[in-house]
Design a protein around this motif. Structure first.
Motif, mmCIF file in Angstrom:
data_model
loop_
_atom_site.group_PDB
_atom_site.id
_atom_site.type_symbol
_atom_site.label_atom_id
_atom_site.label_comp_id
_atom_site.label_asym_id
_atom_site.label_seq_id
_atom_site.Cartn_x
_atom_site.Cartn_y
_atom_site.Cartn_z
ATOM 1 N N GLY A 96 0.655 -1.122 0.062
ATOM 2 C CA GLY A 96 0.217 0.176 -0.028
ATOM 3 C C GLY A 96 0.481 1.347 -0.095
ATOM 4 N N LEU A 97 -0.191 2.481 0.532
ATOM 5 C CA LEU A 97 1.214 3.846 0.057
ATOM 6 C C LEU A 97 1.520 4.165 1.345
ATOM 7 C CD1 LEU A 97 -2.352 5.524 -1.288
ATOM 8 C CD2 LEU A 97 0.443 5.032 -2.760
ATOM 9 N N ARG A 98 2.661 4.281 1.349
ATOM 10 C CA ARG A 98 3.849 4.860 2.311
ATOM 11 C C ARG A 98 3.278 6.429 2.831
ATOM 12 N NH1 ARG A 98 10.131 4.840 2.927
ATOM 13 N NH2 ARG A 98 10.256 5.821 4.549
ATOM 14 N N CYS A 99 2.823 6.506 3.812
ATOM 15 C CA CYS A 99 2.464 7.951 4.791
ATOM 16 C C CYS A 99 2.643 8.340 5.427
ATOM 17 C CB CYS A 99 0.453 8.587 4.520
ATOM 18 S SG CYS A 99 -0.354 6.949 5.134
ATOM 19 N N GLU A 100 2.879 9.729 6.568
ATOM 20 C CA GLU A 100 2.713 9.549 7.792
ATOM 21 C C GLU A 100 1.911 9.324 8.894
ATOM 22 O OE1 GLU A 100 5.522 10.837 10.565
ATOM 23 O OE2 GLU A 100 6.559 10.997 8.272
ATOM 24 N N PRO A 101 2.023 7.678 9.493
ATOM 25 C CA PRO A 101 1.030 7.431 10.714
ATOM 26 C C PRO A 101 0.829 9.310 11.836
ATOM 27 C CG PRO A 101 3.270 6.291 11.182
ATOM 28 C CD PRO A 101 3.255 7.161 9.496
ATOM 29 N N TYR A 102 -0.538 9.083 12.449
ATOM 30 C CA TYR A 102 -0.769 9.992 12.898
ATOM 31 C C TYR A 102 -0.577 8.957 14.771
ATOM 32 C CZ TYR A 102 -3.883 12.683 10.059
ATOM 33 O OH TYR A 102 -3.917 14.008 9.092
ATOM 34 N N ALA A 103 0.668 9.540 15.230
ATOM 35 C CA ALA A 103 0.589 8.820 16.940
ATOM 36 C C ALA A 103 -0.546 9.051 17.587
ATOM 37 C CB ALA A 103 1.470 9.770 17.073
ATOM 38 N N VAL A 104 -1.718 8.608 16.921
ATOM 39 C CA VAL A 104 -2.428 8.351 18.075
ATOM 40 C C VAL A 104 -3.990 6.753 17.731
ATOM 41 C CG1 VAL A 104 -3.011 9.878 19.267
ATOM 42 C CG2 VAL A 104 -4.514 9.725 16.885
ATOM 43 N N GLU A 105 -3.959 6.498 18.260
ATOM 44 C CA GLU A 105 -5.493 4.982 17.390
ATOM 45 C C GLU A 105 -5.969 5.891 17.814
ATOM 46 O OE1 GLU A 105 -4.223 1.642 19.224
ATOM 47 O OE2 GLU A 105 -2.152 1.008 17.712
ATOM 48 N N MET A 106 -7.196 5.468 17.379
ATOM 49 C CA MET A 106 -9.057 6.524 17.164
ATOM 50 C C MET A 106 -9.823 4.606 17.777
ATOM 51 S SD MET A 106 -8.669 9.915 17.020
ATOM 52 C CE MET A 106 -10.533 10.035 16.351
ATOM 53 N N VAL A 107 -9.612 4.550 18.788
ATOM 54 C CA VAL A 107 -10.564 3.371 19.393
ATOM 55 C C VAL A 107 -12.708 3.835 20.045
ATOM 56 C CG1 VAL A 107 -10.978 1.739 21.885
ATOM 57 C CG2 VAL A 107 -8.858 2.931 20.854
ATOM 58 N N SER B 50 -3.562 17.965 14.800
ATOM 59 C CA SER B 50 -4.053 19.103 14.852
ATOM 60 C C SER B 50 -5.558 18.924 14.788
ATOM 61 C CB SER B 50 -3.788 19.852 13.340
ATOM 62 O OG SER B 50 -4.462 19.327 12.510
ATOM 63 N N GLU B 51 -6.054 20.210 15.100
ATOM 64 C CA GLU B 51 -7.748 20.545 15.725
ATOM 65 C C GLU B 51 -8.416 20.106 14.774
ATOM 66 O OE1 GLU B 51 -11.308 22.983 18.350
ATOM 67 O OE2 GLU B 51 -9.182 23.219 18.074
ATOM 68 N N SER B 52 -7.887 20.311 13.436
ATOM 69 C CA SER B 52 -8.436 19.699 12.151
ATOM 70 C C SER B 52 -8.609 18.859 11.569
ATOM 71 C CB SER B 52 -8.400 21.298 11.196
ATOM 72 O OG SER B 52 -6.993 21.147 10.922
ATOM 73 N N GLU B 53 -7.688 18.209 11.108
ATOM 74 C CA GLU B 53 -7.445 16.673 10.991
ATOM 75 C C GLU B 53 -8.293 15.910 12.174
ATOM 76 O OE1 GLU B 53 -2.925 16.440 9.911
ATOM 77 O OE2 GLU B 53 -2.936 17.356 11.596
ATOM 78 N N TYR B 54 -7.693 16.840 13.839
ATOM 79 C CA TYR B 54 -8.424 15.156 14.533
ATOM 80 C C TYR B 54 -9.906 15.304 14.300
ATOM 81 C CZ TYR B 54 -9.338 12.764 18.780
ATOM 82 O OH TYR B 54 -10.341 11.556 19.837
ATOM 83 N N VAL B 55 -10.493 16.187 14.015
ATOM 84 C CA VAL B 55 -11.867 16.485 13.934
ATOM 85 C C VAL B 55 -11.912 15.525 12.907
ATOM 86 C CG1 VAL B 55 -14.492 17.965 12.893
ATOM 87 C CG2 VAL B 55 -12.670 18.160 14.841
ATOM 88 N N GLN B 56 -11.318 14.869 12.063
ATOM 89 C CA GLN B 56 -11.617 14.673 11.022
ATOM 90 C C GLN B 56 -11.168 13.217 10.734
ATOM 91 O OE1 GLN B 56 -11.835 15.356 5.725
ATOM 92 N NE2 GLN B 56 -12.514 13.524 7.629
ATOM 93 N N LEU B 57 -10.483 12.899 11.572
ATOM 94 C CA LEU B 57 -10.211 11.546 12.167
ATOM 95 C C LEU B 57 -11.319 10.868 13.263
ATOM 96 C CD1 LEU B 57 -6.524 11.425 13.510
ATOM 97 C CD2 LEU B 57 -7.653 11.234 11.462
ATOM 98 N N ASN C 51 -1.124 10.884 6.795
ATOM 99 C CA ASN C 51 -1.538 11.636 6.111
ATOM 100 C C ASN C 51 -0.968 11.272 4.569
ATOM 101 O OD1 ASN C 51 -0.848 14.706 5.032
ATOM 102 N ND2 ASN C 51 -2.294 14.758 7.005
ATOM 103 N N LEU C 52 -0.949 11.885 3.799
ATOM 104 C CA LEU C 52 -0.232 11.658 2.558
ATOM 105 C C LEU C 52 -0.909 12.748 1.594
ATOM 106 C CD1 LEU C 52 0.573 9.619 0.390
ATOM 107 C CD2 LEU C 52 -1.002 8.928 -0.273
ATOM 108 N N ASN C 53 0.188 14.061 1.806
ATOM 109 C CA ASN C 53 0.319 14.747 1.472
ATOM 110 C C ASN C 53 -0.742 15.689 1.252
ATOM 111 O OD1 ASN C 53 2.750 14.159 -0.625
ATOM 112 N ND2 ASN C 53 1.460 12.687 -2.101
ATOM 113 N N GLY C 54 -1.102 15.878 2.945
ATOM 114 C CA GLY C 54 -2.409 16.732 2.804
ATOM 115 C C GLY C 54 -3.829 16.239 3.448
#
Length: 314
Positions: free
Chosen positions: A87-98, A164-171, A202-205
Motif C-alpha cells: 500500500g501507499l506509504r504515508c506519515e502515520p498519526y501517533a494515535v489510535e482511534m478506538v 491538529s484540531e482540524s485533522e482530529y475532527v476529520q479522524l 497523512n499523505l500529501n495533506g
C-alpha cells in the motif's frame, strides 16, 4: 509451518520495522506489510505463533478496506499473497482511534474499578458489563512502538499538539463513519461490532486509513442472537475476538506486568486459537477460508513480493 518472522532484503528497500504482529518493509512511495503468525496480548508477543493467523488478519483487513473505500480513502494497493498487503506509504498519526459501542474489555475493567471517565468521556453510573452505550464513543490511545499503548483524551491530544484540531475532527468523523459501516456489515452476518480501533496517516495533506480494519486483533464481536439472553443472565457473551486469549492469560496469572511470566501454550491451545481465528474470518465475511500452502511459506511470500515489485502498474 507458521510464520514467526521474516528477514527479507528487497531491491529498492529503504527500511524495515518489526511490529508486534507485522513485518513492514519500506520503499520510497509504498509499504509492504507481511502479517506473521505472531500473536500479542497486553502488548506482549506470546512465545508461539498461531497457524494461519496472519492470513486471517491480512484477508479480513483486505475485505473491509475494500468494503469501506467509498467512505474513507485507504492505503491498500494490492494483496499479492495471502499474508501480504502492499500500500501507499504515508506519515502515520501517533494515535489510535478506538470506537466503543458497548461497555466491554478494557473499558469495562476500568469502569468496574470505579472509573467514570474514560479518555475524557464521562460514563453514567449503573452500567453492567457488555451493556450497549447510549451512543458510540471514541476513546483514543497513544500508538506505542514499544511497550504499552496508553489511554489519552481528545483534550490531551490537542493540547500536546499530537494532532491538529482540524485533522482530529476529520479522524473522529472517519472513525464514526467506519464504525457505523462495520456495525451494519456485522449485523448482516448475525454479529454485533462491540468495539474496534482505526489508525490513520497523512499523505500529501490527505487523511488516509491505514493498517488493519475490523479484524479479530483490532475488533470485538458478539453473536447477536444470544446477546440479550446472556446479558439478562449476567453471563459472558459468546464472542468472536481475541478476548478469549486475554481471559486465558489473566486466569493463568499474566497481564503483561513486570515480573509475570507467559503461561505455557500447549499444542491443543494453539490449535484452538487458530480455529477461532478462522471461525471469525468465515463468520464475519461469509466466505470460506482457503488455507494457504504452508510447505515453505517464506519462499512463497518472497516470490510473490518480488513479482509485485516488478509490476509497474502498481
Amino acid at each position: 509451518m507458521p510464520i514467526q518472522e521474516t528477514n527479507f532484503h528487497f531491491p529498492g528497500q529503504t527500511g524495515f520495522y518489526r511490529g508486534k504482529v507485522r513485518d513492514v518493509y519500506s520503499f520510497p512511495d509504498r509499504l509492504i506489510m507481511i502479517a506473521s503468525d505472531r500473536i500479542s496480548a497486553f502488548d506482549v508477543v506470546l512465545p508461539r505463533p498461531i497457524p494461519y493467523k496472519g492470513q486471517v488478519l491480512n484477508q479480513t483487513a483486505e475485505y473491509f478496506l475494500r468494503a469501506t473505500a467509498d467512505l474513507v480513502p485507504n492505503w491498500l494497493l494490492t494483496v499479492p499473497d495471502p499474508n501480504v498487503s502492499v500500500g501507499l506509504r504515508c506519515e502515520p498519526y501517533a494515535v489510535e482511534m478506538v470506537v466503543r459501542g458497548y461497555l466491554a474489555g478494557h473499558a469495562w475493567r476500568q469502569y468496574r474499578d470505579g472509573h467514570r471517565m474514560l479518555c475524557g468521556v464521562a460514563l453514567p453510573d449503573g452500567l453492567r458489563e457488555n451493556d450497549r452505550l447510549p451512543t458510540p464513543i471514541i476513546t483514543p490511545s497513544t500508538k506505542a512502538h514499544e511497550g504499552h499503548d496508553e489511554d489519552i483524551s481528545r483534550e490531551e491530544i490537542l493540547s500536546r499538539g499530537i494532532v491538529s484540531e482540524s485533522e482530529y475532527v476529520q479522524l473522529e468523523r472517519y472513525a464514526l463513519a467506519l464504525f457505523e459501516r462495520g456495525t451494519q456489515m456485522a449485523a448482516e452476518r448475525g454479529l454485533i461490532l462491540v468495539d474496534t480501533k482505526y489508525e490513520f496517516g497523512n499523505l500529501n495533506g490527505t487523511v488516509i486509513l491505514i493498517d488493519e480494519v475490523h479484524t479479530p486483533d483490532s475488533s470485538r464481536y458478539f453473536y447477536a442472537d444470544t446477546y440479550e439472553e446472556q446479558l439478562r443472565a449476567n453471563q459472558p457473551q459468546k464472542q468472536l475476538s481475541k478476548e478469549f486469549v486475554r481471559e486465558w492469560l489473566i486466569a493463568n496469572g499474566f497481564q503483561g506486568k513486570t515480573g509475570q511470566t507467559v503461561p505455557t501454550m500447549s499444542d491443543e491451545w494453539v490449535d484452538q486459537i487458530s480455529g477461532r481465528y478462522i471461525e471469525l474470518f468465515e463468520t464475519v465475511t461469509g466466505q470460506a477460508f482457503l488455507r494457504a500452502d504452508e510447505t515453505n511459506p517464506l519462499n512463497r511470500i518472497e516470490t510473490n513480493i518480488l513479482k509485485t515489485l516488478t509490476d509497474t502498474t502498481i
